[in-house]
Design a protein around this motif. Structure first.
Motif, PDB file in Angstrom:
ATOM      1  N   LEU A 312      29.952  -9.840 -33.429  1.00 51.35           N
ATOM      2  CA  LEU A 312      29.085 -10.850 -32.827  1.00 51.35           C
ATOM      3  C   LEU A 312      29.525 -11.103 -31.396  1.00 51.35           C
ATOM      4  O   LEU A 312      30.715 -11.040 -31.081  1.00 51.35           O
ATOM      5  N   ALA A 313      28.568 -11.414 -30.544  1.00 46.67           N
ATOM      6  CA  ALA A 313      28.909 -11.883 -29.194  1.00 46.67           C
ATOM      7  C   ALA A 313      29.648 -13.212 -29.329  1.00 46.67           C
ATOM      8  O   ALA A 313      29.357 -13.990 -30.230  1.00 46.67           O
ATOM      9  N   PRO A 314      30.605 -13.478 -28.430  1.00 46.33           N
ATOM     10  CA  PRO A 314      31.379 -14.730 -28.548  1.00 46.33           C
ATOM     11  C   PRO A 314      30.491 -15.973 -28.566  1.00 46.33           C
ATOM     12  O   PRO A 314      30.829 -16.964 -29.215  1.00 46.33           O
ATOM     13  N   LEU A 395      26.890  -8.293 -26.247  1.00 46.87           N
ATOM     14  CA  LEU A 395      26.316  -9.264 -25.312  1.00 46.87           C
ATOM     15  C   LEU A 395      25.263 -10.110 -25.999  1.00 46.87           C
ATOM     16  O   LEU A 395      24.414  -9.604 -26.724  1.00 46.87           O
ATOM     17  N   MET A 396      25.328 -11.419 -25.734  1.00 44.93           N
ATOM     18  CA  MET A 396      24.358 -12.328 -26.354  1.00 44.93           C
ATOM     19  C   MET A 396      22.947 -12.070 -25.826  1.00 44.93           C
ATOM     20  O   MET A 396      21.965 -12.285 -26.527  1.00 44.93           O
ATOM     21  N   GLY A 397      22.846 -11.575 -24.598  1.00 44.53           N
ATOM     22  CA  GLY A 397      21.540 -11.449 -23.968  1.00 44.53           C
ATOM     23  C   GLY A 397      20.752 -10.224 -24.372  1.00 44.53           C
ATOM     24  O   GLY A 397      19.656  -9.998 -23.875  1.00 44.53           O
ATOM     25  N   TYR A 398      21.280  -9.395 -25.248  1.00 42.29           N
ATOM     26  CA  TYR A 398      20.541  -8.187 -25.615  1.00 42.29           C
ATOM     27  C   TYR A 398      20.427  -8.113 -27.130  1.00 42.29           C
ATOM     28  O   TYR A 398      21.378  -8.419 -27.845  1.00 42.29           O
ATOM     29  N   GLY A 399      19.289  -7.683 -27.604  1.00 38.77           N
ATOM     30  CA  GLY A 399      19.073  -7.576 -29.042  1.00 38.77           C
ATOM     31  C   GLY A 399      19.227  -8.940 -29.690  1.00 38.77           C
ATOM     32  O   GLY A 399      18.652  -9.929 -29.218  1.00 38.77           O
ATOM     33  N   THR A 400      20.014  -9.008 -30.766  1.00 38.59           N
ATOM     34  CA  THR A 400      20.202 -10.289 -31.443  1.00 38.59           C
ATOM     35  C   THR A 400      21.569 -10.885 -31.143  1.00 38.59           C
ATOM     36  O   THR A 400      21.957 -11.886 -31.733  1.00 38.59           O
ATOM     37  N   GLY A 401      22.334 -10.240 -30.271  1.00 39.22           N
ATOM     38  CA  GLY A 401      23.684 -10.721 -29.985  1.00 39.22           C
ATOM     39  C   GLY A 401      24.660 -10.371 -31.092  1.00 39.22           C
ATOM     40  O   GLY A 401      25.769 -10.914 -31.141  1.00 39.22           O
ATOM     41  N   LYS A 480      14.952  -4.733 -22.807  1.00 39.23           N
ATOM     42  CA  LYS A 480      15.936  -5.404 -21.959  1.00 39.23           C
ATOM     43  C   LYS A 480      15.280  -6.505 -21.129  1.00 39.23           C
ATOM     44  O   LYS A 480      15.907  -7.491 -20.781  1.00 39.23           O
ATOM     45  N   LEU A 481      14.003  -6.298 -20.824  1.00 34.73           N
ATOM     46  CA  LEU A 481      13.267  -7.262 -20.007  1.00 34.73           C
ATOM     47  C   LEU A 481      13.286  -8.652 -20.636  1.00 34.73           C
ATOM     48  O   LEU A 481      13.044  -8.797 -21.836  1.00 34.73           O
ATOM     49  N   ARG A 482      13.600  -9.664 -19.832  1.00 34.46           N
ATOM     50  CA  ARG A 482      13.555 -11.067 -20.281  1.00 34.46           C
ATOM     51  C   ARG A 482      12.353 -11.735 -19.627  1.00 34.46           C
ATOM     52  O   ARG A 482      11.852 -11.257 -18.609  1.00 34.46           O
ATOM     53  N   ASP A 483      11.974 -12.873 -20.131  1.00 33.55           N
ATOM     54  CA  ASP A 483      10.927 -13.627 -19.447  1.00 33.55           C
ATOM     55  C   ASP A 483      11.435 -14.087 -18.077  1.00 33.55           C
ATOM     56  O   ASP A 483      12.635 -14.214 -17.854  1.00 33.55           O
TER      57      ASP A 483
END
Length: 911
Positions: A312-314, A395-401, A480-483
């Motif tokens: 898991l991402a921290p 990384l928390m910012g990609y996939g489900t973290g 990878k694209l975020r809003d």
RNA sequence: GCCGGGAUGGCGGAAUGGUAGACGCGGUGGACUCAAAAUCCACUGAGCGCAAGCUCGUGGGGGUUCAAGUCCCCCUCCCGGUACCA
């Protein structure tokens, strides 16, 4: 006086053209509009007018588009070639804060200076269509588009944006529900909340990039890979905040797919594809004993049998929940950080992970670190218990973290497994000669139960089918694209036209109240800080209360105090040119359909640094406007041409500080500045490297036409090239020679013959027309200039310029060096301007010459060159070749074993 | 690491598989000038040769071809993008 007085000529024609409105182009329905002509929309990326003014590097692309525009005008097109200014944003505000002058005033001053400089280049812009993004008449429509985004939702089934009232209607009709709850079961407040969550412009609490030194949050696209602000290189921190977001992710597939339809360089398409970052794979659900489920994303569902642990991402929210009270039996010392209880160990790990972000991120070899949570999950495929770790390589910012770790098939997981002594199972059979660690290539599945023997693709689909059947996951696509984070806490931007009610309800400012003007405030310096924990506060809190608060029907609403980001105004400016004074609409349908046609802008030239910022945002807005019926094309820019940069030497002193390059002197191979030795660097021309060259200085010494020709002659438009002031004299000599060829410097008389050119000169003329025309079409302006040099040089030997050349030369030159071309054209007694003169045509019979140099090769080496008629037969050619003494010297008079002829150019003999 | 683009004289750069180095800068020599600037003419990839001419030569190494800067394989370096993206 009859010498080439470029200053007088250039200034006089610029005045005349302006007085005559030479570059004004009418819209359909306007007086003078000619519907029989084809349309050509040639667009520059408009500039950000900084205080420093233009240097010679800025207009490189502008010169290119101007030439292309002038060429197409002469070819008889309705050419739309406009220019405006992108004037909201951080630099203007920073400059204003530094100087203590209101950004409106400094911006106006910069606009004036930029306009003057651009006009001095003789660019053929229709200045009547110009504007600045800071004009209320302009940003009225930027705000209007925002409200359209606010009032729209994305219909996933139809893959299109639709008005919110459509959604309400479908809800009321029971065709849709709100995340499983029927509309009529929702309270009014919940209905509003649900609708707000569906809008293309919505407020959400997300982890954002907070830059205290700039006093604002930033979009992902504005943050570098090192985690610093693109502008100013300040540290950026991740922080959860409630902010305006634009739902660009809804358009991910269309933004990706439609790249196929545009004529853009592969490099830019690739950058956008990578930024969108589409990966096909699956979600897989792992049961965590006593804590429900943990969802991961993987592109390799075929390898689940090899998932021997999870990470898991921290920052993952489930970490605290699943962390056990004490280490379970079998926990290895390396999994615990040497700390007695899991919760403390994880806290320590998180702290260490957040500290190391700055420096250690730069280190190439990133050692795998992590800590065991004490919890286990169940591998759904083989039922085995696998330990769950926390590690910063997830990384928390990609996939489900969260990931399933498959060390046998993933290099990072392998490294972690080695470091933590975790089991490694290969589930793909590597080739026999494979000697590496993790194997990521093709091969048959192994150690994978029912998948064994299948190749990767079959194993993937079979796994996904199994997951879906057993409710343990599903095939999915991840991006990878975020809003797009759309709030900024700065002053110098478009106000977001939204009102907040006492209970958090959102209310759009009525369209007829737009523009919502930026309020005047006394202190517009940003709330900057060097403390990462400082709160982002929008600058507009400093506005007067009568701006901030609005009473409607006895309810007090608070205005949205964030402003829009720099990119908002540039997202749609290309549409406003089409109908810049329209007070009722963003652009009239008639003007939009005409100028945008089927493929949008016909040529868009600008810097490649906008490959994923402006060019992605603008495509997104355009697609929304297209969905809502305001524009007729799917893509805004049919053809994109990224120009190169002008580079120049820069010099730094011993401390690494750049010194003004024009004050550096060279002596004995050393460079010195004020007596101090400095070192030479090389880079893009600009303020930061202190190596700018001011175009005004070049105009003064050589003239506008010279600079335009010179920048084009330096090399192909799409490559970067070094600036060398020394080399300018070459093109300047060309223009002077041209002048002397046409004008008697003693008498001032035009030296043109009544007779047309003959023989070789006539052939050269028509070949020049042919090649310059091809070069114009292909934007190969460097070789077009070279061809004109050759024709000019051939005229030196002629006492008078032949009549046909006198008529053609100024027209071929007119797109490149319009001022001297017009002067010569007028001295020839023409009535109309060369600007609208017809482009010359060549005689194909003359360009197809009758004699040609035939090369004779012996054993692949050129041994002789013979003048032959183009229609020569193979027999004649071989006879001629064999008769050559030079050829005989190498064949020894023997008959060739083999003869290859590509007539009339080559005869190749093999002996 | 991965993706994209490059590497051609002293310099910027030209070359649909068919005369490598167009055009320009710089350089050398000459004409004009009292002189200089400007202008004009000639030469200017390297080596050998009195010359005719010969040999070498497009980052390096292999290959295909009558013929390769150009096509194929391998390598080096440079520029741009991206990077623990599962």
């Amino acid at each position: 006086m009859a010498s080439y007085d470029f200053k007088e000529i250039e200034q006089r024609w610029q005045r005349t053209w302006a007085d005559q409105g030479m570059y004004r182009v009418p819209n359909p329905g306007d007086e003078g509009f000619d519907p029989s002509k084809p349309k050509m929309y040639i667009l520059d990326m408009f500039p950000y007018p900084s205080g420093a003014g233009l240097h010679v590097g800025h207009p490189l692309g502008y010169i290119g588009t101007d030439i292309f525009s002038r060429y197409h005008r002469m070819r008889g097109a309705n050419v739309l070639h406009p220019m405006a200014f992108d004037a909201f944003g951080l630099p203007a505000e920073q400059y204003a804060v530094e100087t203590g002058v209101h950004p409106r005033i400094t911006t106006d001053r910069n606009l004036e200076n930029y306009t003057r400089q651009l006009k001095a280049f003789g660019f053929s812009y229709d200045w009547d269509r110009s504007f600045a993004t800071t004009d209320p008449d302009y940003y009225k429509w930027t705000q209007w588009i925002f409200l359209k985004l606010f009032d729209s939702w994305f219909d996933v089934d139809l893959q299109t944006a639709r008005p919110i009232p459509d959604l309400v209607a479908e809800m009321e009709a029971g065709e849709k529900d709100a995340d499983g709850v029927a509309w009529h079961n929702l309270a009014p407040a919940d209905r509003a909340t649900y609708l707000d969550s569906q809008r293309l412009a919505y407020i959400d609490e997300v982890a954002v990039n907070w830059c205290p030194a700039l006093g604002t949050v930033l979009a992902n696209e504005e943050v570098t890979a090192e985690g610093r602000s693109e502008r100013g290189n300040h540290p950026v921190y991740q922080r959860p905040l409630r902010q305006w977001m634009l739902r660009i992710t809804a358009y991910a597939d269309r933004l990706l797919d439609d790249l196929e339809t545009v004529d853009w360089p592969l490099s830019v398409k690739t950058m956008q594809r990578n930024w969108i970052g589409r990966s096909e794979g699956a979600h897989i659900v792992f049961e965590v004993e006593g804590h429900g489920q943990l969802k991961v994303f993987t592109t390799r569902p075929d390898t689940v049998f090899g998932a021997t642990y999870m990470v898991l991402a921290p920052e993952h929210p489930i970490v605290d929940e699943i962390t056990t009270d004490s280490w379970p039996e079998g926990t290895k010392p390396s999994w615990t950080l040497g700390i007695d209880d899991p919760a403390t160990a994880i806290e320590a790990y998180r702290l260490a992970a957040s500290r190391k972000s700055e420096l250690e991120r730069q280190i190439e070899e990133r050692d795998k670190t992590g800590v065991f949570t004490g919890a286990f999950a169940v591998n759904p495929l083989n039922g085995e218990d696998i330990p769950i770790f926390v590690a910063d390589y997830v990384l928390m910012g990609y996939g489900t973290g969260a990931i399933m770790a498959v060390p046998g098939q993933d290099e990072r997981d392998w490294e972690f497994a080695e470091a933590f002594d975790l089991p490694i199972v290969r589930t793909v059979q590597p080739p026999p000669d494979f000697t590496g660690d993790a194997y990521t290539g093709e091969g048959p599945a192994m150690n994978s139960g029912f998948l064994d023997g299948l190749d990767i693709n079959d194993a993937k689909s079979k796994t996904i089918a199994w997951l879906e059947l057993n409710g343990a996951g599903a095939g999915t696509i991840n991006y990878k694209l975020r809003d797009w984070l759309f709030s900024r806490q700065r002053y110098w931007g478009e106000p977001i036209p939204i009102l907040h009610g006492p209970n958090g309800e959102l209310r759009a400012v009525p369209l007829d109240e737009l523009p919502l003007r930026l309020p005047e405030i006394d202190d517009y310096s940003p709330n900057v800080s060097d403390d990462e924990n400082a709160d982002p506060t929008p600058l507009l809190v400093k506005a007067e209360d009568d701006w901030k608060y609005v009473d409607i029907d006895g309810v007090t609403y608070t205005r949205e105090l964030n402003t829009m980001p720099q990119w908002a105004g540039s997202c749609w400016y290309y549409l406003r040119y089409l109908d810049p004074n329209n007070e009722a609409e963003l652009v009239s349908e008639e003007a939009e359909r005409y100028w945008m046609g089927d493929d949008g802008v016909d040529l868009y030239v600008g810097g490649v640094e906008h490959a994923v910022l402006h060019l992605l945002y603008a495509r997104f807005w355009h697609k929304v406007l297209n969905d809502l019926g305001f524009v007729g094309t799917a893509e805004p820019f049919g053809r994109l041409f990224p120009q190169g940069y002008i580079l120049a030497d820069a010099f730094a002193d011993s401390r690494g500080v750049y010194v003004p390059a024009d004050e550096v002197v060279e002596a004995g191979g050393e460079f010195t500045y004020n007596g101090e030795v400095v070192t030479r660097h090389y880079g893009k021309m600009g303020k930061s490297l202190k190596n700018s060259v001011n175009p005004d200085d070049i105009f003064d010494e050589y003239g506008v036409d010279t600079l335009r020709l010179f920048e084009m002659f330096m090399g192909p438009l799409d490559t970067s090239r070094p600036w060398s002031t020394r080399d300018i004299v070459g093109v300047h000599r060309f223009l002077q020679r041209l002048w002397r060829n046409f004008v008697d410097e003693e008498t001032g008389e035009i030296m043109v013959s009544d007779e047309p050119s003959q023989g070789d000169l006539n052939v050269l003329l028509h070949r020049t027309i042919e090649s310059v025309t091809t070069d114009m079409e292909n934007l190969h302006f460097n070789t077009a200039v070279a061809r004109l040099f050759e024709l000019n040089n051939a005229l030196v030997a002629e006492p008078l310029v032949p009549a046909d050349i006198a008529s053609v030369f100024p027209r071929l030159l007119a797109p490149l060096a319009p001022h001297i071309a017009e002067e010569l054209w007028q001295r020839l007694g023409k009535e109309e301007s060369v600007v609208v003169a017809p482009w010359p045509v060549y005689d194909e019979e003359l360009t197809a010459v009758d004699m040609v140099t035939m090369v004779v090769q012996v054993n692949g080496r050129v041994r002789d060159r013979i003048e032959v008629p183009v229609g020569i037969t193979q027999e004649q050619a071989v006879t001629l070749a064999l008769a050559s003494e030079r050829v005989q010297a190498h064949t020894g008079g023997a008959d060739p074993r083999k003869v290859i002829a590509k007539l009339p150019n080559v005869v190749s003999l093999v002996v």
